[in-house]
Design a protein around this motif. Structure first.
Motif, PDB file in Angstrom:
ATOM      1  N   LEU A  67       0.840  -1.190   0.000  1.00  0.00           N
ATOM      2  CA  LEU A  67       0.000   0.000   0.000  1.00  0.00           C
ATOM      3  C   LEU A  67       0.876   1.241   0.000  1.00  0.00           C
ATOM      4  CD1 LEU A  67      -2.797   1.425   0.336  1.00  0.00           C
ATOM      5  CD2 LEU A  67      -2.440   1.240   2.827  1.00  0.00           C
ATOM      6  N   CYS A  68       0.516   2.190  -0.844  1.00  0.00           N
ATOM      7  CA  CYS A  68       1.127   3.517  -0.813  1.00  0.00           C
ATOM      8  C   CYS A  68       0.062   4.506  -0.355  1.00  0.00           C
ATOM      9  CB  CYS A  68       1.656   3.909  -2.198  1.00  0.00           C
ATOM     10  SG  CYS A  68       2.227   5.626  -2.317  1.00  0.00           S
ATOM     11  N   MET A  69       0.402   5.343   0.607  1.00  0.00           N
ATOM     12  CA  MET A  69      -0.499   6.385   1.076  1.00  0.00           C
ATOM     13  C   MET A  69       0.100   7.749   0.734  1.00  0.00           C
ATOM     14  SD  MET A  69      -1.705   4.921   4.823  1.00  0.00           S
ATOM     15  CE  MET A  69      -0.103   5.130   5.623  1.00  0.00           C
ATOM     16  N   CYS A  70      -0.761   8.652   0.292  1.00  0.00           N
ATOM     17  CA  CYS A  70      -0.330  10.027   0.024  1.00  0.00           C
ATOM     18  C   CYS A  70      -1.538  10.924   0.238  1.00  0.00           C
ATOM     19  CB  CYS A  70       0.216  10.156  -1.395  1.00  0.00           C
ATOM     20  SG  CYS A  70       0.854  11.818  -1.763  1.00  0.00           S
ATOM     21  N   LEU A  71      -1.562  11.625   1.344  1.00  0.00           N
ATOM     22  CA  LEU A  71      -2.761  12.344   1.760  1.00  0.00           C
ATOM     23  C   LEU A  71      -2.477  13.826   1.960  1.00  0.00           C
ATOM     24  CD1 LEU A  71      -3.084   9.326   3.826  1.00  0.00           C
ATOM     25  CD2 LEU A  71      -5.209  10.092   2.750  1.00  0.00           C
ATOM     26  N   GLU A  72      -3.154  14.642   1.127  1.00  0.00           N
ATOM     27  CA  GLU A  72      -3.045  16.105   1.186  1.00  0.00           C
ATOM     28  C   GLU A  72      -1.595  16.555   1.042  1.00  0.00           C
ATOM     29  OE1 GLU A  72      -6.136  18.029   1.470  1.00  0.00           O
ATOM     30  OE2 GLU A  72      -6.697  15.993   0.891  1.00  0.00           O
ATOM     31  N   VAL A  73      -0.940  16.058   0.006  1.00  0.00           N
ATOM     32  CA  VAL A  73       0.471  16.371  -0.259  1.00  0.00           C
ATOM     33  C   VAL A  73       0.660  17.003  -1.633  1.00  0.00           C
ATOM     34  CG1 VAL A  73       2.793  15.391  -0.550  1.00  0.00           C
ATOM     35  CG2 VAL A  73       1.287  14.519   1.251  1.00  0.00           C
ATOM     36  N   ALA A  74      -0.023  16.467  -2.650  1.00  0.00           N
ATOM     37  CA  ALA A  74       0.236  16.857  -4.037  1.00  0.00           C
ATOM     38  C   ALA A  74       0.025  18.342  -4.283  1.00  0.00           C
ATOM     39  CB  ALA A  74      -0.635  16.038  -4.980  1.00  0.00           C
ATOM     40  N   GLU A  75      -0.860  18.971  -3.514  1.00  0.00           N
ATOM     41  CA  GLU A  75      -1.117  20.397  -3.698  1.00  0.00           C
ATOM     42  C   GLU A  75       0.062  21.274  -3.290  1.00  0.00           C
ATOM     43  OE1 GLU A  75      -2.804  19.256   0.379  1.00  0.00           O
ATOM     44  OE2 GLU A  75      -2.775  18.409  -1.652  1.00  0.00           O
ATOM     45  N   PHE A 117      -5.185   7.931  -1.634  1.00  0.00           N
ATOM     46  CA  PHE A 117      -4.743   9.256  -2.075  1.00  0.00           C
ATOM     47  C   PHE A 117      -5.802  10.321  -1.799  1.00  0.00           C
ATOM     48  CE2 PHE A 117      -4.573  12.592  -5.310  1.00  0.00           C
ATOM     49  CZ  PHE A 117      -3.247  12.987  -5.257  1.00  0.00           C
ATOM     50  N   SER A 118      -5.333  11.489  -1.381  1.00  0.00           N
ATOM     51  CA  SER A 118      -6.188  12.669  -1.354  1.00  0.00           C
ATOM     52  C   SER A 118      -5.327  13.892  -1.622  1.00  0.00           C
ATOM     53  CB  SER A 118      -6.909  12.814  -0.005  1.00  0.00           C
ATOM     54  OG  SER A 118      -6.018  13.266   1.002  1.00  0.00           O
ATOM     55  N   ALA A 119      -5.945  14.926  -2.196  1.00  0.00           N
ATOM     56  CA  ALA A 119      -5.237  16.178  -2.466  1.00  0.00           C
ATOM     57  C   ALA A 119      -6.251  17.309  -2.503  1.00  0.00           C
ATOM     58  CB  ALA A 119      -4.461  16.109  -3.782  1.00  0.00           C
ATOM     59  N   ALA A 120      -5.811  18.499  -2.173  1.00  0.00           N
ATOM     60  CA  ALA A 120      -6.697  19.654  -2.036  1.00  0.00           C
ATOM     61  C   ALA A 120      -7.320  20.062  -3.369  1.00  0.00           C
ATOM     62  CB  ALA A 120      -5.928  20.831  -1.440  1.00  0.00           C
ATOM     63  N   VAL A 121      -8.600  20.447  -3.300  1.00  0.00           N
ATOM     64  CA  VAL A 121      -9.309  20.923  -4.487  1.00  0.00           C
ATOM     65  C   VAL A 121      -9.121  22.429  -4.645  1.00  0.00           C
ATOM     66  CG1 VAL A 121     -11.032  19.106  -4.283  1.00  0.00           C
ATOM     67  CG2 VAL A 121     -11.469  21.338  -3.228  1.00  0.00           C
TER      68      VAL A 121
END
Length: 231
Positions: free
Chosen positions: A101-109, A132-136
């Motif tokens: 599993l790879c987790m990436c939460l609220e980072v890409a923004e 995954f999650s990232a800011a809209v």
């Protein structure tokens, strides 16, 4: 670059978010782990490791966290987390293995738009399953330089032939234990040949409407505008 970002991600920053992040991780990972039980996990942009610590409590045995130099090792939540310092604006690392599993939460923004494609490519190289999650757009936050609608990054995962499963958001949408940004933005992406894709329960809750804003964000923004009108 890392020195500048360090002013954003101080000990106070993580302290403010610690309880909400930890509780959100417990709720969301319990949902995912009902269908899929990873043993090895990597968290890209792990902060102090709240999500990895939750994964460890649920039975994960190999934990790797990656973040910037502003995270001090003595702040990491578990001594079992292998922590690696990376400045993604300078270098996207190569991992020596794939994780369950790879987790990436609220980072890409927090990364420039020019890196959007290569960053998602990196997440896909890390695991066949990505939480995954990232800011809209318009979400707001510290050093948010690349906010995008959910569909923007869904399309980037599609370039890697990753399927989007939208079963997290509906399950936590009204759960106050989960921070609203996770309720609004969290998806699971996976390779089409992954066994998790065969779960009819998950496929039946795919949501064709990706771009939505949580009422808590709407109320927050409207409160701000009302305060400007009243002042």
């Amino acid at each position: 670059m890392s020195d500048r970002l360090g002013t954003f991600y101080s000990k106070e920053f993580y302290k403010e978010r610690d309880d909400g992040s930890s509780q959100s991780a417990i709720v969301i990972l319990q949902l995912l782990f009902k269908y899929y039980k990873p043993r090895t996990v990597v968290d890209i942009g792990c902060g102090q490791g709240s999500w990895l610590a939750a994964a460890e409590a649920m039975g994960c045995t190999e934990l790797k966290g990656i973040d910037g130099a502003w995270v001090e090792k003595d702040q990491i939540k578990s001594k079992n987390i292998e922590f690696q310092v990376v400045n993604f604006t300078e270098n996207i690392p190569e991992l020596n293995k794939k994780y369950d599993l790879c987790m990436c939460l609220e980072v890409a923004e927090h990364l420039p738009e020019s890196m959007s494609r290569s960053f998602i490519d990196f997440l896909c190289s890390a695991s066949d399953v990505v939480l995954f999650s990232a800011a809209v757009k318009g979400q707001g936050g510290r050093n948010h330089i690349n906010e995008q609608w959910q569909s923007y990054r869904i399309n980037l995962f599609h370039f890697n032939d990753y399927t989007c499963l939208d079963f997290i958001r509906g399950a936590v949408w009204n759960n106050p234990l989960v921070e609203w940004w996770y309720r609004q933005n969290t998806f699971v992406f996976l390779r089409p040949d992954h066994p998790l894709n065969a779960s009819s329960k998950l496929l039946n809750v795919n949501n064709s409407i990706a771009n939505v804003v949580h009422p808590d964000l709407y109320e927050q923004k409207m409160g701000y505008f009302r305060s400007l009108i009243d002042s």
